[in-house]
Scaffold this active site. Structure first.
Site, PDB file in Angstrom:
ATOM      1  N   GLU A 113       0.821  -1.238   0.000  1.00 15.48           N
ATOM      2  CA  GLU A 113       0.000   0.000   0.000  1.00 15.48           C
ATOM      3  C   GLU A 113       0.843   1.272   0.000  1.00 15.48           C
ATOM      4  OE1 GLU A 113      -3.009  -0.151   3.094  1.00 15.48           O
ATOM      5  OE2 GLU A 113      -4.143  -1.653   2.012  1.00 15.48           O
ATOM      6  N   GLU A 116      -5.707  -8.155  -0.220  1.00 21.83           N
ATOM      7  CA  GLU A 116      -6.412  -7.808   1.022  1.00 21.83           C
ATOM      8  C   GLU A 116      -7.857  -7.530   0.662  1.00 21.83           C
ATOM      9  OE1 GLU A 116      -4.765  -4.851   3.699  1.00 21.83           O
ATOM     10  OE2 GLU A 116      -2.725  -5.550   3.300  1.00 21.83           O
TER      11      GLU A 116
HETATM   12  O1  LIG Z   1      -8.507   3.208   3.537  1.00 20.55           O
HETATM   13  N1  LIG Z   1      -7.777   3.290   4.551  1.00 20.55           N
HETATM   14  O2  LIG Z   1      -7.831   4.315   5.280  1.00 20.55           O
HETATM   15  C1  LIG Z   1      -6.903   2.243   4.887  1.00 20.55           C
HETATM   16  C2  LIG Z   1      -6.081   2.370   5.980  1.00 20.55           C
HETATM   17  C3  LIG Z   1      -5.223   1.328   6.313  1.00 20.55           C
HETATM   18  C4  LIG Z   1      -5.201   0.188   5.540  1.00 20.55           C
HETATM   19  O3  LIG Z   1      -4.299  -0.770   5.917  1.00 20.55           O
HETATM   20  C5  LIG Z   1      -4.305  -2.055   5.352  1.00 20.55           C
HETATM   21  O4  LIG Z   1      -5.171  -2.860   6.110  1.00 20.55           O
HETATM   22  C6  LIG Z   1      -4.461  -3.325   7.215  1.00 20.55           C
HETATM   23  C7  LIG Z   1      -5.253  -4.399   7.925  1.00 20.55           C
HETATM   24  O5  LIG Z   1      -5.379  -5.575   7.179  1.00 20.55           O
HETATM   25  C8  LIG Z   1      -3.156  -3.737   6.577  1.00 20.55           C
HETATM   26  O6  LIG Z   1      -2.077  -3.767   7.470  1.00 20.55           O
HETATM   27  C9  LIG Z   1      -2.920  -2.657   5.558  1.00 20.55           C
HETATM   28  O7  LIG Z   1      -2.292  -3.141   4.405  1.00 20.55           O
HETATM   29  C10 LIG Z   1      -6.017   0.074   4.454  1.00 20.55           C
HETATM   30  C11 LIG Z   1      -6.879   1.096   4.106  1.00 20.55           C
END
Ligand SMILES: O=[N+]([O-])c1ccc(O[C@@H]2O[C@@H](CO)[C@H](O)[C@H]2O)cc1
Length: 505
Positions: A172, A291
């Site tokens: 990400e 994910e």
């Molecule tokens: O849209 N958002 O604000 C957002 C914030 C955090 C986020 O983290 C992702 O999700 C987390 C939990 O699975 C993983 O460690 C990461 O890759 C994914 C999306």
């Protein structure tokens, strides 16, 4: 009178083979996913390596095929060398502001996965680190003895290379919350160079470039195209991440999450195809949806607002309802219908952190409602996805416009046919399954109906929800020529199992 829909399918019209790696998951060093999740040396069920036997048994029942590791956001500041060998420093993980003991690291995870027949999907840190550390980790995992990093693995007690095939080029990095967040040009260049070096260590690996963290990212689309312009020659897949939730009681939009996921996949595929066209390439780049899940993200304060915590803190331990389980089932229907484009996917995550499996330290492990549609789909979706044509009404939604009331995926091999059906409507729907040229006998199945009460934490509520909302179906197994009719209750997900016979005409 119930609403009416039809689903037409024929073995001659196919989407593609189901890649077993579609039923992957994520095991991140965060919260209680690793510590008191998969790993808890003092637990009565733990093996001689300190890993919980009850969790491993549930993971096997869930049917997971791959596990992504060690993150997630965690990987973007991870120093993998801290997690191997005899000296394990306590470090502050910047992804989740948690003290990481490094008790579990690469060897412990890979050997756990190996013992349980789970294919690892390793992620390298392209947030705070770069080409050298990424290539070194590939050598540590996959290199034959005789050079520095492979020899370190041997010195740590593991002679045989692990042969890790799947590698994520960071996590990400389009997200401002990511440590080492980059713009698309910066990340694309780094991914291309890290990937090149990693493949020089082991040309047999498959590389996954970071796509967007969600379809709502302001950079979505441009990000994929810019990254792929840089890294096209070295990457094998582009990633997607998406989390869905019910916003402000908007149940209809939430039930239609599968439609949003479907649009997201089509747009990523279009972005990749645009790059292919510009490059004069006929390659249809595949997608790693590494994910996806229901996550009540709006309740999460963000990593910046978490206190520094030690040990295994409870972070995003979402408690799921049967409604969430229906949506998870519908998201799996969407993934199956893109089998030709999406060979890899990871339900995020496996244990405790937005997970189908929960544990108490020193106590039980149990199944959340979302466990059931995932386990059934992983068990039943074998063979080839057929091109199921659904004819049905639509329902209006605030977030996604008009969406189909019914979704379907049909998967068949020589022995069995599995038909996955979702009714998003608040009314029952009668569905004609149209299978011209074949006789079909439906023998059983499993159904989840949505609930209207809020989920409560703990194993007792999860068990009571399963009791009330998850049903095993026993059907008469009568062969029906050309057409079989089933009734779907309101807001439900059903997997029907059966056998099909081709009829001579
Ligand atoms: O849209 N958002 O604000 C957002 C914030 C955090 C986020 O983290 C992702 O999700 C987390 C939990 O699975 C993983 O460690 C990461 O890759 C994914 C999306």
């Amino acid at each position: 009178m119930p609403d009416h829909a039809s689903v037409l399918f024929h073995p001659g019209f196919r989407v593609g083979a189901v890649d077993r790696r579609l039923f992957g998951t994520l095991v991140e060093h965060m919260g209680r996913a690793v510590y008191t999740g998969i790993f808890e040396p003092d637990h009565p069920t733990s093996d001689e390596h300190g890993f919980r036997g009850d969790v491993a048994a549930l993971a096997s029942e869930l049917g997971i095929t791959t596990a992504r590791y060690p993150g997630g956001n965690f990987v973007s500041s991870y120093v993998w060398e801290d997690g191997v060998g005899p000296d394990r420093p306590r470090v502050l993980d910047l992804g989740w502001r948690t003290v990481e003991t490094n008790t579990v690291g690469t060897d412990e995870f890979l050997q756990w996965a190996e013992r349980h027949g789970i294919e690892p999907m390793m992620a390298v840190n392209l947030g705070t680190r770069g080409v050298e550390a990424a290539a070194a980790l590939v050598e540590y995992c996959n290199g034959a003895a005789g050079t520095r990093w492979a020899d370190l693995r041997v010195a740590n007690g593991r002679v045989e290379p692990y042969g890790v095939r799947l590698w994520c080029l960071g996590n990400e990095l389009d997200g401002p919350w990511q440590v080492g967040h980059k713009d698309a040009d910066e990340y694309g260049r780094l991914a291309a160079e890290a990937g090149k070096a990693m493949k020089r260590v082991d040309p047999s690996i498959e590389l996954i470039a970071c796509g967007s963290s969600s379809m709502e990212m302001p950079t979505f689309g441009d990000w994929e195209q810019t990254v792929l312009e840089h890294a096209w020659d070295v990457v094998d897949h582009v990633s997607m991440h998406a989390y869905y939730q019910e916003h402000d009681g908007d149940r209809a939009s939430f039930l239609a999450s599968g439609t949003a996921m479907d649009r997201f996949i089509r747009r990523v595929a279009a972005s990749a195809d645009a790059v292919a066209a510009r490059k004069g390439s006929d390659r249809r780049l595949t997608i790693s949806f590494d994910e996806w899940n229901v996550w009540y993200l709006s309740r999460f304060p963000g990593a910046d607002n978490l206190p520094v915590q030690d040990g295994a803190p409870r972070i995003i331990e979402d408690v799921y309802s049967a409604l969430d389980a229906v949506v998870v089932g519908d998201l799996l229907v969407t993934l199956l219908n893109h089998a030709d484009r999406v060979p890899l996917a990871c339900l995020a995550q496996l244990v405790n952190v937005i997970a189908p499996i929960m544990t108490e330290p020193g106590g039980p492990a149990w199944r959340q409602p979302t466990f059931h549609p995932f386990a059934a789909t992983a068990r039943l979706a074998r063979g080839t996805v057929l091109d199921a044509r659904v004819t049905c009404g639509t329902m209006p939604t605030e977030r996604h416009g008009a969406v189909p009331l019914v979704t379907a995926a049909v998967v068949a091999d020589d022995e069995a046919t599995a038909i996955f059906l979702v009714n998003r409507s608040t009314d029952a729907v009668e569905v004609d399954l149209l299978h011209p040229g074949s006789a079909l006998a439906l023998t059983g199945g499993i159904r989840v109906t949505a609930d209207t009460v809020a989920a409560e934490p703990g194993p007792a509520h999860a068990a009571a929800t399963a009791e009330r909302h998850v049903a095993q179906l026993e059907l008469d197994g009568v062969l029906h020529d050309d057409r079989s009719t089933v009734l779907l209750p309101p807001e439900s997900w059903t997997a029907f199992t059966g056998t099909a016979e081709r009829r001579a005409r």
